[in-house]
Design a protein around this motif. Structure first.
Motif, PDB file in Angstrom:
ATOM      1  N   ARG A  56       0.851  -1.199   0.000  1.00 57.94           N
ATOM      2  CA  ARG A  56       0.000   0.000   0.000  1.00 57.94           C
ATOM      3  C   ARG A  56       0.881   1.241   0.000  1.00 57.94           C
ATOM      4  O   ARG A  56       1.935   1.254   0.628  1.00 57.94           O
ATOM      5  N   THR A  57       0.421   2.253  -0.698  1.00 60.53           N
ATOM      6  CA  THR A  57       1.105   3.533  -0.661  1.00 60.53           C
ATOM      7  C   THR A  57       0.078   4.649  -0.818  1.00 60.53           C
ATOM      8  O   THR A  57      -0.934   4.475  -1.491  1.00 60.53           O
ATOM      9  N   GLU A  58       0.332   5.750  -0.151  1.00 56.53           N
ATOM     10  CA  GLU A  58      -0.528   6.928  -0.274  1.00 56.53           C
ATOM     11  C   GLU A  58       0.341   8.173  -0.172  1.00 56.53           C
ATOM     12  O   GLU A  58       1.321   8.196   0.567  1.00 56.53           O
ATOM     13  N   ILE A  59      -0.037   9.186  -0.950  1.00 53.28           N
ATOM     14  CA  ILE A  59       0.717  10.439  -0.951  1.00 53.28           C
ATOM     15  C   ILE A  59      -0.275  11.595  -0.977  1.00 53.28           C
ATOM     16  O   ILE A  59      -1.223  11.595  -1.769  1.00 53.28           O
ATOM     17  N   ASP A  60      -0.036  12.562  -0.116  1.00 52.49           N
ATOM     18  CA  ASP A  60      -0.785  13.815  -0.124  1.00 52.49           C
ATOM     19  C   ASP A  60       0.142  14.895  -0.677  1.00 52.49           C
ATOM     20  O   ASP A  60       1.248  15.085  -0.166  1.00 52.49           O
ATOM     21  N   TYR A  61      -0.315  15.584  -1.705  1.00 50.53           N
ATOM     22  CA  TYR A  61       0.455  16.663  -2.312  1.00 50.53           C
ATOM     23  C   TYR A  61      -0.016  17.967  -1.690  1.00 50.53           C
ATOM     24  O   TYR A  61      -1.181  18.344  -1.826  1.00 50.53           O
ATOM     25  N   GLU A  72      14.370  17.757   0.033  1.00 49.07           N
ATOM     26  CA  GLU A  72      14.798  16.870   1.106  1.00 49.07           C
ATOM     27  C   GLU A  72      13.691  15.851   1.355  1.00 49.07           C
ATOM     28  O   GLU A  72      12.541  16.216   1.570  1.00 49.07           O
ATOM     29  N   ILE A  73      14.070  14.579   1.299  1.00 48.91           N
ATOM     30  CA  ILE A  73      13.148  13.480   1.568  1.00 48.91           C
ATOM     31  C   ILE A  73      13.459  12.960   2.965  1.00 48.91           C
ATOM     32  O   ILE A  73      14.592  12.584   3.264  1.00 48.91           O
ATOM     33  N   ARG A  74      12.437  12.949   3.812  1.00 50.11           N
ATOM     34  CA  ARG A  74      12.560  12.469   5.191  1.00 50.11           C
ATOM     35  C   ARG A  74      11.762  11.179   5.308  1.00 50.11           C
ATOM     36  O   ARG A  74      10.604  11.117   4.887  1.00 50.11           O
ATOM     37  N   ILE A  87       5.792   2.929   6.885  1.00 54.21           N
ATOM     38  CA  ILE A  87       6.871   3.884   6.694  1.00 54.21           C
ATOM     39  C   ILE A  87       6.254   5.235   6.346  1.00 54.21           C
ATOM     40  O   ILE A  87       5.351   5.308   5.517  1.00 54.21           O
ATOM     41  N   GLY A  88       6.741   6.295   6.980  1.00 49.12           N
ATOM     42  CA  GLY A  88       6.294   7.649   6.683  1.00 49.12           C
ATOM     43  C   GLY A  88       7.335   8.383   5.854  1.00 49.12           C
ATOM     44  O   GLY A  88       8.535   8.117   5.971  1.00 49.12           O
ATOM     45  N   HIS A  89       6.853   9.287   5.014  1.00 51.05           N
ATOM     46  CA  HIS A  89       7.728  10.074   4.140  1.00 51.05           C
ATOM     47  C   HIS A  89       7.268  11.519   4.127  1.00 51.05           C
ATOM     48  O   HIS A  89       6.080  11.805   4.242  1.00 51.05           O
ATOM     49  N   GLU A  90       8.217  12.412   3.914  1.00 48.99           N
ATOM     50  CA  GLU A  90       7.913  13.821   3.681  1.00 48.99           C
ATOM     51  C   GLU A  90       8.866  14.346   2.619  1.00 48.99           C
ATOM     52  O   GLU A  90      10.030  13.949   2.578  1.00 48.99           O
ATOM     53  N   GLY A  95      12.314  24.947   2.591  1.00 51.86           N
ATOM     54  CA  GLY A  95      11.864  25.090   3.969  1.00 51.86           C
ATOM     55  C   GLY A  95      10.400  24.787   4.229  1.00 51.86           C
ATOM     56  O   GLY A  95       9.907  25.030   5.329  1.00 51.86           O
ATOM     57  N   GLU A  96       9.691  24.265   3.222  1.00 49.11           N
ATOM     58  CA  GLU A  96       8.276  23.962   3.388  1.00 49.11           C
ATOM     59  C   GLU A  96       7.986  22.517   3.006  1.00 49.11           C
ATOM     60  O   GLU A  96       8.556  22.007   2.033  1.00 49.11           O
ATOM     61  N   ILE A  97       7.065  21.891   3.748  1.00 44.51           N
ATOM     62  CA  ILE A  97       6.643  20.541   3.383  1.00 44.51           C
ATOM     63  C   ILE A  97       5.754  20.636   2.147  1.00 44.51           C
ATOM     64  O   ILE A  97       4.828  21.443   2.097  1.00 44.51           O
ATOM     65  N   LYS A  98       6.079  19.841   1.139  1.00 38.90           N
ATOM     66  CA  LYS A  98       5.350  19.890  -0.129  1.00 38.90           C
ATOM     67  C   LYS A  98       4.550  18.615  -0.397  1.00 38.90           C
ATOM     68  O   LYS A  98       3.602  18.629  -1.169  1.00 38.90           O
ATOM     69  N   ALA A  99       4.947  17.513   0.235  1.00 42.50           N
ATOM     70  CA  ALA A  99       4.220  16.250   0.082  1.00 42.50           C
ATOM     71  C   ALA A  99       4.517  15.389   1.294  1.00 42.50           C
ATOM     72  O   ALA A  99       5.581  15.500   1.908  1.00 42.50           O
ATOM     73  N   LYS A 100       3.553  14.553   1.644  1.00 42.69           N
ATOM     74  CA  LYS A 100       3.768  13.585   2.713  1.00 42.69           C
ATOM     75  C   LYS A 100       3.046  12.310   2.328  1.00 42.69           C
ATOM     76  O   LYS A 100       2.099  12.326   1.530  1.00 42.69           O
TER      77      LYS A 100
END
Length: 141
Positions: A56-61, A72-74, A87-90, A95-100
């Motif tokens: 499963r994978t999901e992404i919020d833009y 930067e990928i966290r 697993i979480g990703h950002e 300096g701003e979060i663009k996707a998680k």
């Protein structure tokens, strides 16, 4: 707990001149490499050595990303189950979060075609990168 920097390439940019959503999915997968190494240190990709399958994978833009600015990928662990983990990703740019996003991977025996329990030594290493979702902003910012 893991951070990598990616530089958008020409191929990552769409007709509207921003990073295409497919590039973010690719970058999140690259961000999982350190987790893959916990299961398969050599990263050998064959049925005898590889142990993870994405289910499963999901992404919020959350905002547009653009060419000419590194991203930067966290990556971090949100949950460890008996045979799976979340697993979480950002993705951060300027300096701003663009996707998680989140994904679920299962510890899998490709020869037997069945899930298997996460080994104790692997679980211990994963736990070092386990964070509570409510603490994400405190850890990274």
């Amino acid at each position: 707990m893991f951070k990598i920097s990616v530089t958008p390439q020409i191929r990552d940019i769409d007709a509207l001149r921003h990073v295409n959503n497919n590039a973010v999915a690719d970058w999140f997968e690259v961000g999982r490499n350190d987790i893959f190494k916990i299961f398969t240190p050599t990263l050998e990709m064959d049925y005898e050595h590889w142990e993870l399958i994405l289910v499963r994978t999901e992404i919020d833009y959350l905002g547009q990303m653009f060419f000419n600015f590194d991203v930067e990928i966290r990556t971090y662990i949100l949950h460890i189950g008996n045979s799976s983990l979340v697993i979480g990703h950002e993705a951060w740019q300027d300096g701003e979060i663009k996707a998680k996003g989140k994904c679920v991977v299962v510890n899998f025996d490709f020869i037997k075609q069945e899930k298997k329990t996460i080994r104790d030594e692997v679980r211990k290493q994963l736990e070092e990168h386990l964070i509570d979702e409510k603490d994400i902003g405190k850890i990274f910012n």
